[in-house]
Design an enzyme around this catalytic site. Structure first.
Site, PDB file in Angstrom:
ATOM      1  N   ASP A 156      27.843  40.762  38.407  1.00  0.00           N
ATOM      2  CA  ASP A 156      29.195  40.301  38.057  1.00  0.00           C
ATOM      3  C   ASP A 156      29.624  39.132  38.926  1.00  0.00           C
ATOM      4  O   ASP A 156      30.773  39.063  39.367  1.00  0.00           O
ATOM      5  CB  ASP A 156      30.190  41.454  38.181  1.00  0.00           C
ATOM      6  CG  ASP A 156      31.467  41.205  37.363  1.00  0.00           C
ATOM      7  OD1 ASP A 156      31.407  40.390  36.416  1.00  0.00           O
ATOM      8  OD2 ASP A 156      32.499  41.828  37.658  1.00  0.00           O
TER       9      ASP A 156
ATOM     10  N   LYS B 197      41.349  50.025  49.023  1.00  0.00           N
ATOM     11  CA  LYS B 197      41.329  49.997  47.560  1.00  0.00           C
ATOM     12  C   LYS B 197      41.602  51.412  47.056  1.00  0.00           C
ATOM     13  O   LYS B 197      40.870  52.348  47.383  1.00  0.00           O
ATOM     14  CB  LYS B 197      39.961  49.509  47.065  1.00  0.00           C
ATOM     15  CG  LYS B 197      39.834  49.407  45.562  1.00  0.00           C
ATOM     16  CD  LYS B 197      38.455  48.827  45.219  1.00  0.00           C
ATOM     17  CE  LYS B 197      38.279  48.638  43.727  1.00  0.00           C
ATOM     18  NZ  LYS B 197      36.968  48.022  43.399  1.00  0.00           N
TER      19      LYS B 197
ATOM     20  N   GLY C 143      43.684  46.703  36.722  1.00  0.00           N
ATOM     21  CA  GLY C 143      43.980  47.618  35.632  1.00  0.00           C
ATOM     22  C   GLY C 143      44.039  49.065  36.082  1.00  0.00           C
ATOM     23  O   GLY C 143      44.803  49.857  35.534  1.00  0.00           O
TER      24      GLY C 143
ATOM     25  N   VAL D 242      45.068  47.241  45.748  1.00  0.00           N
ATOM     26  CA  VAL D 242      44.477  46.929  47.047  1.00  0.00           C
ATOM     27  C   VAL D 242      45.602  46.631  48.031  1.00  0.00           C
ATOM     28  O   VAL D 242      46.489  45.810  47.762  1.00  0.00           O
ATOM     29  CB  VAL D 242      43.503  45.733  46.960  1.00  0.00           C
ATOM     30  CG1 VAL D 242      42.917  45.436  48.337  1.00  0.00           C
ATOM     31  CG2 VAL D 242      42.394  46.011  45.965  1.00  0.00           C
TER      32      VAL D 242
ATOM     33  N   GLU E 195      46.661  43.921  42.473  1.00  0.00           N
ATOM     34  CA  GLU E 195      46.636  45.083  41.595  1.00  0.00           C
ATOM     35  C   GLU E 195      45.833  44.763  40.357  1.00  0.00           C
ATOM     36  O   GLU E 195      45.981  43.693  39.754  1.00  0.00           O
ATOM     37  CB  GLU E 195      48.070  45.484  41.225  1.00  0.00           C
ATOM     38  CG  GLU E 195      48.155  46.766  40.440  1.00  0.00           C
ATOM     39  CD  GLU E 195      49.599  47.237  40.283  1.00  0.00           C
ATOM     40  OE1 GLU E 195      49.813  48.294  39.674  1.00  0.00           O
ATOM     41  OE2 GLU E 195      50.507  46.533  40.777  1.00  0.00           O
TER      42      GLU E 195
END
Length: 604
Positions: A145, A48, A29, A33, A27
């Site tokens: 990222d 998701k 913010g 999932v 989990e």
């Protein structure tokens, strides 16, 4: 696209009549999932889910998820999950994708500490593969990222890149990204808003920081907030991998690897970078050489030993040049070039590469006057070049004498050194010192090393350099040996030649700089010698027109120098116009009325 209401997901719940929830995997913010199974085909999936409730700007988040899904639907790679379904309801949004069974690399490091460098290198090569695949798309996809928590390690050793929420397509025309996206500590400098557009080199930076964390266990997002050389934390780590990571994480994107393929090749051969490895190889060569020399001393000289000794010298020479190129930032390159030249003083590459390093590379962090950020040949550097041309080995013969034996290479090096003296010595040039080398190059014959246009340029520059001893000096009969009229004609000829035949930008800028500098300082002398105001103004107009049309590619090696030189010349065109006007006003009194100007000053 199928609809599904907003309900709390319970174990055993069936979604869309196909996906049965087995458990919650994690989990974040704003998302959860789940692990689900399609019972009809007995296939496991990850779902998701983002719920509208409690999520600020849900529509923006939704659009981001749609963009992520759209990206992944087009991609198929062994190290990427596939998107198989999108389920959208009024209060919720779900992505159904491959279930990746494994552990996040971040969790592995947190539990077990720094990972084995062999494993990290293997993961790095896989990540290079998947990034290369993303970058090869049209347009390229920039992940942005890369971090340990976004990499899953499977039982078979394969890593999977997950979470494409910040990925974007590269837009060639954009100068910078509109927003900051990425993870602090792992994000490259250009990912911070207003610092430039992210591109493939951004992913290379993030990958470098990720490898750093996996090897050291030190999170760059926490104190001391810096990327240290990895052997600062563990001296047993490879110096080769350290070199690779430091290159990945340079602040300036142009100083990093320019592609993941290039990075991957170095990861495959990182041990070649290891100083320890190379020193062992050199020691073995030295021992073998000593054995050969001893054998020769005892009368066993043969062709085999002659060839081995020759090959040994060649190998050491190549090793020294290689190490010199890698050691520039560590300032150890001089000793490697000295070793190379000592081993093979007949090969001009050692001298040329050393001079090139002085002019174009080793100029960072030094005090440079405006207009000479690079291409600066300092007194200290000039002294080192002269030392290299002198005696460096045990024999009393000068290295320059060895180099002379290879006439073409000697003439080519003389040309490069002559230009360095003429234009770049201490930023203003040393015409007297340039004469010897320009004369050698000017008397040469065309070859692969030295083209006819270079020989012609050397002859003209030698002629100009020789003026400085006799310019304005009068015979007893009243005539000057060399007049400013001749001097003007030769300066103009070089500038026009460069302009008309499309010389490389650096040479053209240097010839413009020389002409503009002398127009500023010697306009009165040119006027007295018979050069008209119209002639001078025409040259200034031609320079202005040429500079306005000149386009400089920022990706080229000399770009910083060329851009700064061009800006300096443009700024000083006005000063030259004023100097010419003053020279022709009131008989040139405003220009000082000097009979012999200092011809070595730089453009202000």
């Amino acid at each position: 696209m199928q609809k599904e209401g907003d309900t709390t997901r319970q174990t055993g719940e069936l979604i869309d009549g196909r996906y049965r929830i087995l458990k919650k995997l994690g989990e974040g913010g704003m998302s959860v999932v789940y692990l689900a199974v399609n019972e009809k085909v007995n296939r496991y999936w990850a779902i998701k889910e983002v719920k509208k409730e409690g999520v600020k700007d849900f529509e923006i988040v939704r659009q981001g998820l749609l963009a992520e899904a759209d990206l992944l639907k087009r991609l198929h790679h062994p190290n990427l999950p596939d998107i198989v379904d999108i389920i959208e309801g009024e209060e919720t949004f779900l992505l159904v994708m491959d279930y990746i069974e494994g552990r996040q690399l971040e969790n592995i490091v947190q539990e077990f500490g720094p990972q084995k460098q062999e494993d990290v290198v293997e993961w790095g090569k896989q990540l290079c593969d998947v990034l290369s695949y993303l970058h090869s798309q049209q347009p390229p996809i920039i992940y942005r990222d890369m971090k340990p928590s976004n990499i899953m390690l499977q039982a078979d050793g394969r890593v999977m890149l997950i979470d494409f929420g910040t990925a974007r397509e590269f837009k060639e025309m954009e100068k910078e990204d509109t927003t900051y996206l990425g993870t602090q500590g792992y994000a490259a400098p250009e990912q911070y808003g207003g610092c430039g557009q992210t591109d493939v080199r951004t992913d290379i930076y993030c990958l470098g920081v990720t490898l750093y964390y996996l090897l050291t266990g030190h999170n760059p997002a926490k104190q001391p907030y810096e990327i240290y050389p990895i052997r600062y934390w563990n001296v047993n780590l490879s110096s080769g991998i350290e070199t690779i990571i430091l290159k990945c994480t340079r602040k300036n994107p142009s100083d990093r690897y320019q592609s993941c393929e290039e990075l991957k090749q170095d990861l495959f051969h990182y041990y070649d970078f290891d100083m320890e490895y190379r020193n062992v190889q050199k020691l073995r060569k030295v021992i073998f050489s000593c054995f050969a020399i001893l054998t020769i001393a005892f009368g066993s000289l043969s062709f085999v030993f002659y060839k081995t000794e020759k090959d040994f010298r060649t190998d050491v020479y190549e090793d020294c040049l290689y190490e010199a190129q890698r050691a520039v930032e560590g300032q150890e390159y001089r000793q490697y070039y000295q070793m190379a030249i000592t081993f093979n003083p007949q090969d001009s590459r050692g001298y040329k590469e050393l001079l090139n390093t002085f002019l174009w590379i080793d100029n960072q962090g030094q005090n440079r006057i405006k207009g000479y950020a690079v291409c600066f040949f300092s007194k200290e550097e000039e002294e080192f070049i002269r030392k290299m041309l002198g005696v460096t080995g045990e024999e009393k013969k000068r290295n320059e004498e060895y180099l002379k034996a290879c006439k073409k290479e000697y003439e080519s090096f003389a040309y490069n050194l002559g230009l360095a003296y003429f234009y770049s010595y201490n930023g203003v040039g040393n015409k007297g010192a340039a004469q010897k080398w320009l004369k050698i190059a000017g008397e040469g014959k065309p070859s692969e090393e030295l083209e006819q246009k270079d020989i012609t340029r050397a002859q003209k520059l030698y002629k100009i350099a020789s003026y400085y001893e006799n310019l304005g000096v009068y015979h007893q009969g009243g005539n000057t040996e060399i007049s400013y009229k001749d001097y003007w004609a030769d300066l103009v000829e070089i500038a026009e030649d460069d302009r008309l035949r499309g010389a490389n930008r650096s040479n053209m800028l240097l010839s413009y700089k020389e002409l503009l500098s002398q127009m500023i300082t010697c306009a009165s002398e040119f006027r007295k010698a018979g050069v008209s105001e119209t002639e001078m103004e025409e040259q200034l107009k031609e320079m202005e027109k040429s500079l306005s049309k000149m386009k400089i590619e920022e990706s080229t090696i000399n770009a910083a120098y060329e851009i700064e030189m061009k800006e300096t010349l443009c700024e000083n065109l006005l000063a030259a116009h004023r100097s010419v006007e003053a020279a022709f006003a009131d008989g040139g009194v405003k220009n000082g009325g000097n009979t012999k100007a200092d011809l070595s000053v730089s453009v202000p």
